[in-house]
Write a protein that holds these residues in place. Structure first.
Motif, PDB file in Angstrom:
ATOM      1  N   GLU A  19     -29.654 -72.757 -16.724  1.00 38.01           N
ATOM      2  CA  GLU A  19     -29.328 -71.811 -15.653  1.00 38.01           C
ATOM      3  C   GLU A  19     -30.551 -71.322 -14.909  1.00 38.01           C
ATOM      4  O   GLU A  19     -30.434 -70.689 -13.861  1.00 38.01           O
ATOM      5  CB  GLU A  19     -28.565 -70.597 -16.210  1.00 38.01           C
ATOM      6  CG  GLU A  19     -27.137 -70.904 -16.621  1.00 38.01           C
ATOM      7  CD  GLU A  19     -27.053 -71.389 -18.053  1.00 38.01           C
ATOM      8  OE1 GLU A  19     -27.796 -70.884 -18.909  1.00 38.01           O
ATOM      9  OE2 GLU A  19     -26.248 -72.301 -18.310  1.00 38.01           O
ATOM     10  N   GLY A  20     -31.756 -71.537 -15.475  1.00 40.58           N
ATOM     11  CA  GLY A  20     -32.978 -71.076 -14.818  1.00 40.58           C
ATOM     12  C   GLY A  20     -33.979 -70.545 -15.823  1.00 40.58           C
ATOM     13  O   GLY A  20     -33.840 -70.717 -17.037  1.00 40.58           O
ATOM     14  N   THR A  21     -34.987 -69.858 -15.305  1.00 37.38           N
ATOM     15  CA  THR A  21     -36.064 -69.311 -16.114  1.00 37.38           C
ATOM     16  C   THR A  21     -36.092 -67.807 -15.960  1.00 37.38           C
ATOM     17  O   THR A  21     -36.058 -67.289 -14.843  1.00 37.38           O
ATOM     18  CB  THR A  21     -37.422 -69.900 -15.676  1.00 37.38           C
ATOM     19  OG1 THR A  21     -37.375 -71.319 -15.830  1.00 37.38           O
ATOM     20  CG2 THR A  21     -38.567 -69.336 -16.499  1.00 37.38           C
ATOM     21  N   GLU A  22     -36.164 -67.114 -17.086  1.00 34.08           N
ATOM     22  CA  GLU A  22     -36.246 -65.656 -17.075  1.00 34.08           C
ATOM     23  C   GLU A  22     -37.548 -65.249 -17.745  1.00 34.08           C
ATOM     24  O   GLU A  22     -37.780 -65.576 -18.909  1.00 34.08           O
ATOM     25  CB  GLU A  22     -35.061 -65.050 -17.814  1.00 34.08           C
ATOM     26  CG  GLU A  22     -35.079 -63.555 -17.807  1.00 34.08           C
ATOM     27  CD  GLU A  22     -33.894 -62.940 -18.533  1.00 34.08           C
ATOM     28  OE1 GLU A  22     -33.677 -61.743 -18.328  1.00 34.08           O
ATOM     29  OE2 GLU A  22     -33.232 -63.645 -19.311  1.00 34.08           O
ATOM     30  N   LYS A  23     -38.406 -64.547 -17.000  1.00 33.05           N
ATOM     31  CA  LYS A  23     -39.685 -64.079 -17.541  1.00 33.05           C
ATOM     32  C   LYS A  23     -39.552 -62.638 -17.994  1.00 33.05           C
ATOM     33  O   LYS A  23     -38.934 -61.820 -17.312  1.00 33.05           O
ATOM     34  CB  LYS A  23     -40.784 -64.189 -16.493  1.00 33.05           C
ATOM     35  CG  LYS A  23     -41.126 -65.614 -16.143  1.00 33.05           C
ATOM     36  CD  LYS A  23     -42.264 -65.662 -15.147  1.00 33.05           C
ATOM     37  CE  LYS A  23     -42.604 -67.101 -14.813  1.00 33.05           C
ATOM     38  NZ  LYS A  23     -43.711 -67.181 -13.856  1.00 33.05           N
ATOM     39  N   ILE A  24     -40.144 -62.351 -19.160  1.00 29.34           N
ATOM     40  CA  ILE A  24     -40.095 -61.009 -19.724  1.00 29.34           C
ATOM     41  C   ILE A  24     -41.513 -60.603 -20.100  1.00 29.34           C
ATOM     42  O   ILE A  24     -42.207 -61.327 -20.821  1.00 29.34           O
ATOM     43  CB  ILE A  24     -39.182 -60.948 -20.969  1.00 29.34           C
ATOM     44  CG1 ILE A  24     -37.736 -61.311 -20.587  1.00 29.34           C
ATOM     45  CG2 ILE A  24     -39.209 -59.575 -21.615  1.00 29.34           C
ATOM     46  CD1 ILE A  24     -37.294 -62.632 -21.060  1.00 29.34           C
TER      47      ILE A  24
END
Length: 110
Positions: A19-24
């Motif tokens: 679904e994509g990339t999530e940065k935390i």
């Protein structure tokens, strides 16, 4: 469909899925809870990571079969107050959930 993976840098980590990339940001991690899921013949070690701006925190769930899990756990273990003996608390005894808070950020309290 790509397999999920975790990419860790000095100050953040990214969860990459189809679904994509999530940065935390590691600065936004407020709580990490570790536990096991019984998968009949083995246990799967999982972590719920609570992170985000105050009032807008979200829970991200990761597990040991995701590529990059160990690198992220090593980086999280460097956070002040992180329970570095978390594996013992979660892994033993086998086939029990053993849900354990292994990190809780302490905001400056004077």
């Amino acid at each position: 469909m790509c397999k999920p993976k975790i990419i860790t840098t000095e100050n953040e980590f990214a969860i990459v899925t189809s679904e994509g990339t999530e940065k935390i940001s590691l600065d936004e991690v407020s709580v990490v809870v570790a536990y096991k899921i019984d998968e009949l013949t083995t246990d799967l070690v999982c972590c719920d990571i609570v992170a985000g701006p105050e009032g807008d925190e979200q829970i991200r769930t990761i597990h040991e079969e995701i590529s990059g899990f160990e690198n992220l756990m090593t980086r999280l273990e460097a956070l002040p107050g992180f329970d570095r003996k978390w594996r013992e608390a979660v892994i033993l005894p086998p086939f029990a959930e053993n849900r354990t808070i292994i990190y809780k950020r302490r905001d400056n309290i004077f």
